[in-house]
Scaffold this motif. Structure first.
Motif, PDB file in Angstrom:
ATOM      1  N   VAL A  11       0.838  -1.201   0.000  1.00 41.70           N
ATOM      2  CA  VAL A  11       0.000   0.000   0.000  1.00 41.70           C
ATOM      3  C   VAL A  11       0.874   1.253   0.000  1.00 41.70           C
ATOM      4  N   ILE A  12       1.920   1.264   0.811  1.00 38.95           N
ATOM      5  CA  ILE A  12       2.814   2.424   0.836  1.00 38.95           C
ATOM      6  C   ILE A  12       3.438   2.648  -0.543  1.00 38.95           C
ATOM      7  N   GLU A  13       3.870   1.584  -1.195  1.00 38.35           N
ATOM      8  CA  GLU A  13       4.470   1.706  -2.527  1.00 38.35           C
ATOM      9  C   GLU A  13       3.439   2.180  -3.548  1.00 38.35           C
ATOM     10  N   VAL A  14       2.231   1.636  -3.480  1.00 34.29           N
ATOM     11  CA  VAL A  14       1.173   2.018  -4.413  1.00 34.29           C
ATOM     12  C   VAL A  14       0.802   3.495  -4.229  1.00 34.29           C
ATOM     13  N   CYS A  15       0.694   3.934  -2.991  1.00 38.02           N
ATOM     14  CA  CYS A  15       0.384   5.347  -2.746  1.00 38.02           C
ATOM     15  C   CYS A  15       1.468   6.251  -3.324  1.00 38.02           C
ATOM     16  N   HIS A  16       2.714   5.837  -3.189  1.00 35.69           N
ATOM     17  CA  HIS A  16       3.811   6.608  -3.779  1.00 35.69           C
ATOM     18  C   HIS A  16       3.632   6.698  -5.289  1.00 35.69           C
ATOM     19  N   ASP A  17       3.289   5.580  -5.926  1.00 34.56           N
ATOM     20  CA  ASP A  17       3.088   5.579  -7.383  1.00 34.56           C
ATOM     21  C   ASP A  17       1.936   6.477  -7.805  1.00 34.56           C
ATOM     22  N   LEU A  18       0.897   6.544  -6.961  1.00 29.70           N
ATOM     23  CA  LEU A  18      -0.297   7.331  -7.302  1.00 29.70           C
ATOM     24  C   LEU A  18      -0.198   8.790  -6.874  1.00 29.70           C
ATOM     25  N   GLY A  19       0.877   9.135  -6.177  1.00 36.04           N
ATOM     26  CA  GLY A  19       1.007  10.501  -5.687  1.00 36.04           C
ATOM     27  C   GLY A  19       0.165  10.793  -4.465  1.00 36.04           C
ATOM     28  N   ILE A  20      -0.195   9.757  -3.708  1.00 40.65           N
ATOM     29  CA  ILE A  20      -0.986   9.936  -2.488  1.00 40.65           C
ATOM     30  C   ILE A  20      -0.032  10.032  -1.303  1.00 40.65           C
ATOM     31  N   PRO A  21      -0.055  11.109  -0.545  1.00 44.11           N
ATOM     32  CA  PRO A  21       0.834  11.219   0.623  1.00 44.11           C
ATOM     33  C   PRO A  21       0.530  10.137   1.655  1.00 44.11           C
ATOM     34  N   VAL A  22       1.578   9.597   2.257  1.00 44.19           N
ATOM     35  CA  VAL A  22       1.439   8.600   3.315  1.00 44.19           C
ATOM     36  C   VAL A  22       2.108   9.120   4.579  1.00 44.19           C
ATOM     37  N   GLY A  23       1.412   9.068   5.688  1.00 46.72           N
ATOM     38  CA  GLY A  23       1.982   9.416   6.983  1.00 46.72           C
ATOM     39  C   GLY A  23       2.063   8.177   7.858  1.00 46.72           C
ATOM     40  N   GLU A  24       3.270   7.774   8.203  1.00 47.09           N
ATOM     41  CA  GLU A  24       3.422   6.632   9.109  1.00 47.09           C
ATOM     42  C   GLU A  24       3.294   7.157  10.535  1.00 47.09           C
ATOM     43  N   VAL A  25       2.055   7.301  10.934  1.00 51.09           N
ATOM     44  CA  VAL A  25       1.695   7.809  12.256  1.00 51.09           C
ATOM     45  C   VAL A  25       0.432   7.073  12.680  1.00 51.09           C
ATOM     46  N   SER A  26       0.384   6.635  13.920  1.00 52.36           N
ATOM     47  CA  SER A  26      -0.792   5.901  14.382  1.00 52.36           C
ATOM     48  C   SER A  26      -2.029   6.793  14.318  1.00 52.36           C
ATOM     49  N   PRO A  27      -3.061   6.382  13.586  1.00 55.45           N
ATOM     50  CA  PRO A  27      -4.268   7.207  13.496  1.00 55.45           C
ATOM     51  C   PRO A  27      -4.847   7.482  14.886  1.00 55.45           C
ATOM     52  N   SER A  28      -5.156   8.742  15.135  1.00 56.60           N
ATOM     53  CA  SER A  28      -5.646   9.162  16.449  1.00 56.60           C
ATOM     54  C   SER A  28      -7.171   9.213  16.451  1.00 56.60           C
ATOM     55  N   TRP A  29      -7.774   8.418  17.330  1.00 57.89           N
ATOM     56  CA  TRP A  29      -9.229   8.388  17.438  1.00 57.89           C
ATOM     57  C   TRP A  29      -9.787   9.755  17.790  1.00 57.89           C
ATOM     58  N   SER A  30      -9.037  10.555  18.521  1.00 54.64           N
ATOM     59  CA  SER A  30      -9.515  11.885  18.899  1.00 54.64           C
ATOM     60  C   SER A  30      -9.626  12.815  17.698  1.00 54.64           C
ATOM     61  N   LYS A  31      -9.033  12.425  16.565  1.00 56.41           N
ATOM     62  CA  LYS A  31      -9.128  13.230  15.344  1.00 56.41           C
ATOM     63  C   LYS A  31      -9.956  12.527  14.274  1.00 56.41           C
ATOM     64  N   ARG A  32     -10.852  11.671  14.686  1.00 55.85           N
ATOM     65  CA  ARG A  32     -11.622  10.864  13.729  1.00 55.85           C
ATOM     66  C   ARG A  32     -12.525  11.695  12.829  1.00 55.85           C
ATOM     67  N   GLU A  33     -12.831  12.935  13.230  1.00 60.93           N
ATOM     68  CA  GLU A  33     -13.659  13.766  12.342  1.00 60.93           C
ATOM     69  C   GLU A  33     -12.938  14.083  11.035  1.00 60.93           C
ATOM     70  N   LEU A  34     -11.614  13.891  11.017  1.00 60.56           N
ATOM     71  CA  LEU A  34     -10.833  14.108   9.797  1.00 60.56           C
ATOM     72  C   LEU A  34     -10.778  12.870   8.917  1.00 60.56           C
ATOM     73  N   TRP A  35     -11.245  11.730   9.419  1.00 59.96           N
ATOM     74  CA  TRP A  35     -11.140  10.484   8.656  1.00 59.96           C
ATOM     75  C   TRP A  35     -12.281  10.413   7.637  1.00 59.96           C
ATOM     76  N   GLU A  36     -11.909  10.331   6.387  1.00 62.55           N
ATOM     77  CA  GLU A  36     -12.902  10.211   5.317  1.00 62.55           C
ATOM     78  C   GLU A  36     -13.149   8.758   4.926  1.00 62.55           C
ATOM     79  N   GLU A  37     -12.130   7.943   4.998  1.00 65.54           N
ATOM     80  CA  GLU A  37     -12.227   6.532   4.624  1.00 65.54           C
ATOM     81  C   GLU A  37     -11.298   5.738   5.543  1.00 65.54           C
TER      82      GLU A  37
END
Length: 342
Positions: free
Chosen positions: A245-271
């Motif tokens: 997935v990380i490699e595919v995102c790089h190929d597609l130009g999708i930024p990847v952040g290796e950071v544990s998703p924070s439940w307190s910021k779930r309003e920012l989660w679209e998918e």
């Protein structure tokens, strides 16, 4: 009326087919120590990312021998470093025998196979026993049914390695599984989500400066969103599909952040989506998290109140990633015929 016969399955140990009816792959893993990997073979005759599986299996065995020998079936650290060189040929031999036996039992090569290869300590000259379990696998259709997740327990011990005892250890979290949940998520603090019990976990997150009620679009990929997944340093499995997935995102130009998703910021989660070497990628329908995390080990799912995050089907970013993964799966198949020349 007699029940239909069970689907064919095979268990091979050091190149020899077990004369006994094999248990399920999950039951086999629960009963033993060892490092393992599970790969998928397609009906077209390809093992998906097989060289990566062999490398991961050898690396898991080495890590366990050095730091957690009991998980490999050893009483203590071996006097010499575990050699990875014999693992690939031993595994390939048993896979070759197993595929041949599956075909003898009636598998026509028209269905996917789940192939679980395990390495554990024994008294042989190599010091290793290789077991391979093969069974039929029916992959979920992407976009039809999503995963329903619930946070249920803490992170894994020795997370950098994939080991069979985890199949038994994770059962302690089952009391926290709400009805209808298909996968359990791990966290050490109730906020930073690490991984699933058998999957890696990702969210598609809007950057805070681009918070909007407008639907997400593919055009927004490069500057408005980021795909987030927990870093290896937080204690997650370096899953093969996680890296794909990380490699595919790089190929597609999708930024990847290796950071544990924070439940307190779930309003920012679209998918959100989960990955594994069998299901590849599956969108998430819902995530449930206990409203209070303290003393969670002593509770059951019915003892806590849950906060729920709902998603609307497979989103455009997840779908874009899935299409690219499917293309790469075809291009990078390892021809199973190379193992089946007996």
């Amino acid at each position: 009326m007699s029940s239909p016969p069970p689907p064919p399955a095979v268990l091979v140990s050091n190149g020899a087919v077990s004369p006994h009816a094999p248990p399920s792959a999950a039951t086999f893993l629960e009963s033993t120590a060892g490092a393992y990997t599970t790969a998928r073979a397609s009906p077209t005759g390809g093992l998906l990312w097989w060289p990566r599986h062999l490398l991961r299996l050898a690396d898991s065995a080495r890590r366990l021998a050095e730091s957690h020998p009991h998980l490999l079936g050893l009483p203590g650290p071996p006097p010499h470093a575990l050699s990875a060189s014999p693992i690939a040929p031993l595994v390939n031999r048993s896979v070759r025998v197993g595929v041949h036996e599956m075909r003898r039992l009636g598998d026509r090569g028209s269905e996917d196979l789940a192939i679980t290869a395990l390495v554990r300590a024994d008294g042989s000259p190599e010091g290793l026993e290789v077991c391979v379990h093969l069974g039929l696998y029916v992959p979920p259709v992407f976009g039809v049914a999503g995963a329903r997740l619930a946070v249920a327990g803490g992170g894994r011990e020795a997370a950098a390695a994939k080991y069979a005892p985890w199949a038994r250890m994770r059962k302690a979290m089952e009391k926290m599984r709400p009805p209808g949940t298909t996968e359990l998520l791990l966290t050490n603090d109730g906020d930073r989500l690490l991984e699933g019990s058998v999957t890696n976990f990702f969210v598609v997150c809007r950057k805070e400066e681009h918070l909007s009620s407008e639907p997400l679009s593919v055009q927004a990929m490069s500057n408005e969103i980021e795909v987030q997944t927990a870093p290896l340093s937080d204690g997650v499995l370096p899953g093969i599909m996680r890296q794909i997935v990380i490699e595919v995102c790089h190929d597609l130009g999708i930024p990847v952040g290796e950071v544990s998703p924070s439940w307190s910021k779930r309003e920012l989660w679209e998918e959100a989506f989960v990955t594994s070497s069998l299901r590849l990628i599956q969108h998430v329908e819902t995530i449930q998290v206990p409203s209070v995390w303290e003393d969670i080990d002593s509770k059951t799912w019915n003892d806590v109140s849950w906060v729920v995050k709902q998603f609307q089907g497979a989103g455009c970013i997840t779908t874009q990633i899935q299409r690219k993964i499917s293309e790469r799966a075809i291009m990078e198949e390892y021809n199973i015929a190379n193992l089946c020349e007996l």
